[in-house]
Write a protein that holds these residues in place. Structure first.
Motif, short mmCIF file in Angstrom:
data_model
loop_
_atom_site.label_atom_id
_atom_site.label_comp_id
_atom_site.label_asym_id
_atom_site.label_seq_id
_atom_site.Cartn_x
_atom_site.Cartn_y
_atom_site.Cartn_z
N LYS A 324 -53.95 22.93 29.40
CA LYS A 324 -54.85 23.02 30.03
C LYS A 324 -55.74 23.69 29.15
O LYS A 324 -55.41 24.78 30.03
CB LYS A 324 -55.36 22.20 30.98
N GLY A 325 -57.11 23.82 29.06
CA GLY A 325 -57.66 25.12 29.21
C GLY A 325 -59.18 25.04 27.95
O GLY A 325 -58.75 23.76 27.44
N GLU A 326 -59.86 25.55 27.64
CA GLU A 326 -60.59 26.11 26.65
C GLU A 326 -61.06 26.72 26.00
O GLU A 326 -60.69 28.36 26.60
CB GLU A 326 -62.31 25.84 27.55
N ILE A 343 -61.23 22.03 24.04
CA ILE A 343 -61.03 21.93 25.47
C ILE A 343 -59.24 20.75 24.91
O ILE A 343 -59.76 19.29 24.67
CB ILE A 343 -62.28 20.57 25.84
N SER A 344 -58.95 21.25 25.79
CA SER A 344 -57.15 20.62 26.30
C SER A 344 -57.43 20.14 27.35
O SER A 344 -57.80 21.11 28.83
CB SER A 344 -56.99 21.88 25.34
N ASP A 345 -56.34 18.71 27.66
CA ASP A 345 -56.16 18.18 29.23
C ASP A 345 -54.72 18.16 28.93
O ASP A 345 -54.47 17.54 30.01
CB ASP A 345 -57.28 17.20 29.15
N PHE A 351 -58.69 16.95 24.07
CA PHE A 351 -59.31 15.86 24.57
C PHE A 351 -61.17 15.77 24.21
O PHE A 351 -62.01 15.41 24.18
CB PHE A 351 -60.02 16.84 26.08
N TRP B 73 -66.80 14.43 30.29
CA TRP B 73 -65.83 14.75 31.15
C TRP B 73 -64.77 12.96 31.61
O TRP B 73 -63.57 13.03 32.06
CB TRP B 73 -65.71 15.24 32.22
N THR B 106 -61.91 14.35 33.83
CA THR B 106 -60.94 15.53 34.78
C THR B 106 -62.29 16.81 33.99
O THR B 106 -63.14 16.64 34.45
CB THR B 106 -60.42 15.71 33.21
N SER B 107 -61.20 17.99 33.98
CA SER B 107 -62.21 19.44 33.58
C SER B 107 -61.33 20.36 33.16
O SER B 107 -60.87 20.02 32.90
CB SER B 107 -62.66 19.81 35.69
N GLY B 108 -62.87 20.66 33.39
CA GLY B 108 -62.39 22.51 32.21
C GLY B 108 -62.36 23.88 33.04
O GLY B 108 -63.03 23.56 34.47
#
Lengths: 394, 306
Positions: A324-326, A343-345, A351, B73, B106-108
């Protein structure tokens, strides 16, 4: 950094004032405005870009580009693909230097996974990236001739580009869409004898640069058509997000290969000059690209000399899941700065992927740039900005 | 190694300067900030969006506008339905089937309130340092101030976000569609906008291993044979026609399956249902068997060589 914005701004103001004065002289002839559609099918549009132009006589009052005739929704498609499949899409954005558009996406994914390709893979990646740039630039030089009325150079360009395309094909298997880059390295190593072939091809490319210079640069017609036309000041260029050779032609001394954040690419091991031109006109854009073509071959030679041995793939899991991250990675592609905001979830696919393409910004400046120019000059300006439709309509 | 850290230190300094300026000018509007990999993310309140960009433009003097876009999101309904795809977070929620129909978010980095966010990226050209600014949009209206007056390049990016997400950029000079035709309905980059190709055909990458066809699956063949044997001991050897009604459906299916497998194998037993008029089933497995035999022979040869 040498930004002489005031200089070019002043030049532009003087140019417009001269035009206005000329218009005043012609006031006695009453003219009627006309709306003209350039495109979607038009040789200058490199595909299908439509530009609605309002004309006063032969002068453009305003221009409004209408992209979207080739929009394929790549940002949406990226959401339903896994990381390995996205490179097949990114190949089809800038199809003249398609290897280059694979790279930033994978670098972003690698950044999130906190892995880095091995040294050899980084070198080969950079060499192929440079070859993509060269193939793209050779075609630009020929294409620029066509836009201002010289038909011959385009045939030279198509002929000589083959040297590079053959190299790309023999290494990757694809002439236009290599799809060769993988997360953590490359698909394959270079074939036997490729390095020598590449060296001799670079000599040929240098000859192409000389030839194009002889054919076009000193030609008085080319000078007439390109000097002082389509001037893009540095301030405006930056605000519109113009990048790459177009920005350097406006005097912005900025090249991501040298100035950008450190990436897992081999440019840091090379030594090259970043060419800029203070004028910001059509000629400057042509001249900068011509010089960069020579620099690019220089970089390739240095990389071939320093090519290390070793593996071409780092250890990656069989099913790639990106944490997860950007991350945002931008590279110096032939058309300008190409960036992927990933953007990965934590799944197998991104994502959300925002694709920042250089041609999008390049074309968004056309309404500003086209004001007050003659219609044939607009064609030359579009040719010199050098955009590719797949790059605008992602 | 101070040399290696130098670029990162430079970035940290520039980012600290940005945060200090934000503190000075819009201190109460900065909701969150995040630093990772030498990069900076700042989330500001919706009403301070224009001010925040203005600070970066005029106070800090960063002039290179990279892009502006939006994020939805909401978890992709098309993807979360498919089991082996999607994030770690929703794999946990998938174990318990979603009873509530409320969309999951979801969130970043720097988090989000609600579903939609606008984010933009601005770089400083001499140093090459950038920042990502984000802001949340409130659901009815999805309004945010336009920054096209600060960066002229934002014009087209905002038009794209307008058509792709349905955001309303207040103060934009001419907010109209960029890519899509004028009559287009819906906002394609929203997660609940169905991707037609995926509706028609599920994502091909989801299947790692192709399912074994029924006539080749040893388990199913065994079951069919067992059913046949049971049917034979039960009395009638004629197959499905004489079967008792209660197990009819199951036995029918199994018998059909068995017949199919036998036909494929090319067995010409008397109990095979006669395919009257049809072309006799081609022994598809002959080729396979031949291949197997050949490979075995080769293996033997190789062993013999050694």
């Amino acid at each position: 950094m040498s930004v002489n914005a005031f200089d070019t701004d002043f030049k532009r103001a003087a140019y417009i004032a001269a035009q206005a004065a000329e218009a005043r002289v012609n006031l006695e002839f009453e003219t009627e405005g006309m709306t003209l559609n350039i495109g979607p099918q038009h040789p200058v549009t490199h595909g299908s870009l439509r530009i609605v132009v309002r004309l006063d006589g032969e002068r453009v009052v305003w221009a409004d580009p209408v992209p979207g005739y080739m929009h394929r929704g790549y940002e949406k498609l990226c959401e339903v693909r896994n990381y390995a499949q996205v490179t097949a899409l990114s190949n089809r954005m800038d199809w003249l230097g398609s290897f280059c558009s694979e790279v930033p996406f994978l670098l972003a994914a690698e950044q999130l996974m906190e892995i880095e390709a091995p040294d050899r893979a980084q070198y080969i990646r950079t060499i192929l990236f440079q070859l993509g740039r060269i193939a793209n630039y050779i075609l630009f030089l020929g294409d620029m001739g066509v836009q201002i009325g010289a038909i011959t150079p385009i045939f030279y360009a198509f002929r000589d580009r083959e040297h590079v395309l053959n190299l790309i094909e023999s290494a990757t298997g694809g002439r236009f869409h290599p799809n060769f880059d993988r997360i953590g390295g490359l698909k394959d190593d270079l074939p036997k004898g490729w390095v020598d072939e590449c060296r001799s091809a670079m000599d040929k490319v240098d000859l192409v640069a000389d030839q194009m210079q002889d054919v076009l640069l000193g030609n008085p017609i080319v000078q007439e058509r390109s000097r002082g036309i389509g001037v893009l000041p540095a301030e405006v260029a930056l605000e519109y997000g113009i990048s790459g050779a177009n920005a350097r032609a406006s005097g912005i001394d900025y090249d991501l290969r040298r100035d950008g954040p450190e990436l897992a690419m081999a440019w840091k091991h090379t030594d090259f000059k970043v060419w800029t031109h203070p004028d910001g006109d059509i000629f400057a854009r042509f001249w900068v690209r011509l010089q960069e073509l020579r620099e690019d071959t220089k970089i390739v030679r240095q990389l071939l000399d320093g090519l290390p041995a070793g593996p071409i793939m780092t250890k990656v899991p069989r099913v790639i899941k990106v944490p997860k991250g950007e991350a945002y990675v931008m590279t110096e592609n032939p058309l300008g700065h190409m960036g992927y905001y990933v953007i990965s979830d934590g799944g197998q696919g991104p994502f959300r992927t925002k694709i920042r393409t250089p041609s999008f910004s390049t074309i968004s400046v056309v309404p500003w740039l086209a004001k007050g120019v003659y219609l044939p000059d607009l064609v030359a300006i579009l040719g010199s900005l050098y955009y590719i439709l797949g790059d605008i309509d992602r | 190694m101070p040399e290696a850290n130098e670029p990162l230190a430079l970035e940290a300094g520039a980012h600290q300067k940005l945060l200090d300026l934000f503190d000075k000018h819009i201190s109460d509007a900065v909701l969150d900030s995040h630093r990772a990999l030498g990069d900076l993310w700042v989330r500001v309140r919706n009403d301070a969006w224009h001010q925040a960009v203005e600070v970066v433009r005029h106070q800090l003097g960063w002039r290179y506008f990279v892009f502006l876009s939006g994020i939805d999101w909401m978890l992709n309904p098309q993807m979360s339905a498919e089991s082996s795809f999607g994030g770690e977070d929703d794999s946990a929620s998938k174990a318990t089937p979603a009873a509530d129909e409320a969309p999951k978010f979801t969130s970043g980095y720097t988090g989000n309130e609600g579903r939609f966010q606008v984010f933009c990226r601005i770089h400083d050209v001499p140093s090459g340092i950038g920042v990502t600014l984000k802001t949340d949009l409130e659901e009815p209206g999805l309004r945010v101030a336009s920054v096209a007056d600060l960066y002229r390049g934002a014009d087209w990016h905002e038009r794209e976000a307008y058509e792709m997400f349905g955001f309303d950029f207040v103060g934009h000079p001419s907010l109209r569609k960029l890519y899509l035709p004028a009559g287009f309905e819906g906002h394609p980059l929203r997660k609940d906008f169905p991707l037609l190709a995926r509706e028609l055909k599920p994502w091909p990458g989801i299947v790692n291993v192709e399912p074994i066809p029924d006539h080749l699956d040893p388990k199913k063949i065994e079951a069919a044979q067992a059913a046949e044997a049971a049917a034979a001991t039960g009395g009638s050897s004629d197959g499905s026609a004489a079967d008792p009604a209660k197990a009819k459906a199951k036995a029918d299916r199994l018998a059909a399956l068995m017949a199919k497998s036998k036909a494929r194998k090319g067995s010409t037993g008397s109990e095979t249902p006669a395919s009257d008029g049809a072309v006799p089933a081609k022994p598809a497995n002959d080729r396979l068997a031949a291949l197997l035999e050949r490979s075995k022979a080769r293996k033997k040869e190789r062993e013999g060589d050694q």
